[in-house]
Design a protein around this motif. Structure first.
Motif, PDB file in Angstrom:
ATOM      1  N   CYS A 289     -34.583  -5.851 -57.817  1.00 48.00           N
ATOM      2  CA  CYS A 289     -34.009  -4.898 -57.370  1.00 48.00           C
ATOM      3  C   CYS A 289     -33.726  -3.389 -57.281  1.00 48.00           C
ATOM      4  CB  CYS A 289     -32.730  -6.357 -57.408  1.00 48.00           C
ATOM      5  SG  CYS A 289     -32.793  -7.780 -57.023  1.00 48.00           S
ATOM      6  N   ILE A 290     -33.810  -3.483 -59.010  1.00 46.50           N
ATOM      7  CA  ILE A 290     -32.913  -1.968 -59.171  1.00 46.50           C
ATOM      8  C   ILE A 290     -34.653  -1.200 -58.791  1.00 46.50           C
ATOM      9  CG2 ILE A 290     -32.753  -0.421 -60.984  1.00 46.50           C
ATOM     10  CD1 ILE A 290     -31.221  -3.813 -62.427  1.00 46.50           C
TER      11      ILE A 290
ATOM     12  N   ILE B   2     -28.765   3.418 -55.450  1.00 40.42           N
ATOM     13  CA  ILE B   2     -28.419   3.764 -56.414  1.00 40.42           C
ATOM     14  C   ILE B   2     -29.397   5.289 -56.884  1.00 40.42           C
ATOM     15  CG2 ILE B   2     -27.496   1.690 -56.864  1.00 40.42           C
ATOM     16  CD1 ILE B   2     -29.740   1.481 -59.076  1.00 40.42           C
TER      17      ILE B   2
ATOM     18  N   ASP C  17     -35.138   4.848 -65.742  1.00 39.47           N
ATOM     19  CA  ASP C  17     -34.885   4.897 -64.301  1.00 39.47           C
ATOM     20  C   ASP C  17     -35.814   6.116 -63.617  1.00 39.47           C
ATOM     21  OD1 ASP C  17     -33.127   3.050 -64.329  1.00 39.47           O
ATOM     22  OD2 ASP C  17     -30.852   4.034 -63.403  1.00 39.47           O
TER      23      ASP C  17
ATOM     24  N   LEU D  36     -27.256  -5.570 -59.284  1.00 31.89           N
ATOM     25  CA  LEU D  36     -28.335  -5.527 -59.235  1.00 31.89           C
ATOM     26  C   LEU D  36     -29.331  -6.409 -60.342  1.00 31.89           C
ATOM     27  CD1 LEU D  36     -28.959  -2.171 -57.250  1.00 31.89           C
ATOM     28  CD2 LEU D  36     -28.695  -4.323 -56.276  1.00 31.89           C
ATOM     29  N   VAL D  37     -28.907  -5.523 -61.919  1.00 34.39           N
ATOM     30  CA  VAL D  37     -29.316  -6.214 -62.786  1.00 34.39           C
ATOM     31  C   VAL D  37     -28.755  -8.178 -62.607  1.00 34.39           C
ATOM     32  CG1 VAL D  37     -28.426  -6.624 -64.911  1.00 34.39           C
ATOM     33  CG2 VAL D  37     -29.097  -4.408 -64.128  1.00 34.39           C
TER      34      VAL D  37
ATOM     35  N   HIS E  67     -36.254  -6.661 -62.719  1.00 38.81           N
ATOM     36  CA  HIS E  67     -36.226  -5.266 -62.368  1.00 38.81           C
ATOM     37  C   HIS E  67     -36.529  -5.136 -60.887  1.00 38.81           C
ATOM     38  CE1 HIS E  67     -35.837  -4.733 -66.821  1.00 38.81           C
ATOM     39  NE2 HIS E  67     -36.771  -5.918 -66.950  1.00 38.81           N
TER      40      HIS E  67
ATOM     41  N   ARG F  83     -25.017  -1.194 -60.135  1.00 39.13           N
ATOM     42  CA  ARG F  83     -25.818  -0.961 -60.785  1.00 39.13           C
ATOM     43  C   ARG F  83     -25.715  -3.154 -61.579  1.00 39.13           C
ATOM     44  NH1 ARG F  83     -29.786   1.891 -62.700  1.00 39.13           N
ATOM     45  NH2 ARG F  83     -30.907   1.233 -64.408  1.00 39.13           N
TER      46      ARG F  83
ATOM     47  N   LEU G 279     -33.407   1.952 -56.242  1.00 34.85           N
ATOM     48  CA  LEU G 279     -33.291   3.640 -56.056  1.00 34.85           C
ATOM     49  C   LEU G 279     -34.386   4.097 -55.552  1.00 34.85           C
ATOM     50  CD1 LEU G 279     -34.375   3.258 -60.449  1.00 34.85           C
ATOM     51  CD2 LEU G 279     -33.011   3.990 -59.178  1.00 34.85           C
TER      52      LEU G 279
END
Length: 122
Positions: free
Chosen positions: A43-44, A53, A60, A9-10, A41, A6, A48
């Motif tokens: 990439c996160i 992840i 999320d 990705l951040v 955001h 994580r 998801l």
């Protein structure tokens, strides 16, 4: 399938060079706040949605629900992601020149619209 961290990705900035080669802010499709939210955001959210992840927070889970259409997007990030998905998954247009009947010019100089040519095969 490797699990992404994580933290990685951040820190990573999201970009889509195929659909938005000059960036989200220069496309004209997104406002300044939407383009910033996608870059920070994206990439996160992509990880998801792809299952790379697991959701760890309520935000999320909210992003996942909005991405899959099970709830209305609420924040700027969720709205920007849904808008981005609609833009990249819209149907592609046909030819730039459109569909029109072809014209031909015969030896006499007359223009004929879409002449049918009959061919006999023996």
């Amino acid at each position: 399938m490797t699990k992404l961290s994580r933290d990685y990705l951040v820190k990573r900035i999201f970009s889509d060079l195929k659909n938005y080669p000059y960036g989200f802010s220069r496309s004209g499709d997104f406002s300044i706040s939407e383009s910033k939210a996608l870059a920070q955001h994206g990439c996160i959210i992509a990880a998801l949605v792809d299952g790379q992840i697991e959701p760890q927070t309520i935000e999320d889970e909210g992003m996942l629900a909005a991405a899959f259409g099970s709830k209305e997007p609420e924040g700027v990030t969720e709205k920007a992601w849904v808008k981005y998905q609609k833009r990249i998954n819209r149907p592609k247009l046909g030819s730039v020149y459109g569909n029109h009947c072809s014209t031909s010019v015969n030896d006499a100089g007359n223009i004929n619209e879409q002449e049918d040519i009959e061919v006999e095969i023996e």
